[in-house]
Design a protein around this motif. Structure first.
Motif: not given
Length: 188
Positions: A16-22, A169-183
């Motif tokens: 959460s913190k890493k996304l907020a910092e982005k 089995g979750a694709d963590v990188d893809t999930i985080l990438s979608k949030a990063e795209e929104e950012i």
């Protein structure tokens, strides 16, 4: 223009913190960061309720209640980073909210008794991550959204989230990438 980043993340490597910092990396103005775990936030007990009332009555800006409330009120943009814990957020964020809820500072009441916001922020962005799904009846962003729009006067609220990160089995990188795209697409 000042952005206040409120970090309610206990872990140094919090997603959460890493996304907020982005998100805050995109900010082109003054940035003030408040790590709630590094603050000595007063818990509302009988003694502190009395102290809070005295601080407001005496306009004591050195009192923690006043300090945090004025800092929150005066921010132009607010970003809150908080993991999704137990259908909501960490208790430290609730303690902070109780600290800043000061009549005459962050909100007031109309003659009819309705809350009226006094905060300067034009936007509040809530950034959260969850190991599982964030269910529709959660008490994290929905609670913050209600406070922002109904108490603080901040009408433009957004939630950036990445959920299901710890599901096998979750694709963590893809999930985080979608949030990063929104950012990346987000504009202040």
């Amino acid at each position: 223009m000042k952005l206040l980043l409120i970090n309610a993340c206990a872990r140094k490597e919090s997603r959460s913190k890493k996304l907020a910092e982005k998100l805050t990396d995109k900010w082109d103005g003054e940035l003030e960061t408040l790590n709630l775990y590094e603050e000595n936030l007063p818990v509302l007990d009988e003694v502190n309720i009395e102290k809070r009332g005295e601080a407001v009555e005496n306009n004591d800006m050195n009192n923690p209640y006043m300090k945090y409330a004025v800092q929150f009120r005066d921010a132009d943009v607010i970003v809150m980073a908080a993991p999704f814990w137990d259908m909501g957020f960490p208790a430290i964020l609730k303690t902070y909210i109780e600290t800043i809820m000061l009549t005459g500072i962050t909100f007031s009441y109309s003659p009819e008794g309705y809350p009226m916001g006094l905060c300067h922020a034009k936007k509040l962005i809530y950034v959260t991550t969850a190991g599982g799904p964030i269910l529709p009846q959660e008490f994290g962003y929905s609670y913050i959204h209600m406070l922002a729009t109904q108490m603080w006067g901040i009408k433009d609220c957004h939630c950036i989230k990445a959920e299901g990160l710890d599901i096998i089995g979750a694709d963590v990188d893809t999930i985080l990438s979608k949030a990063e795209e929104e950012i990346a697409d987000f504009t202040f």
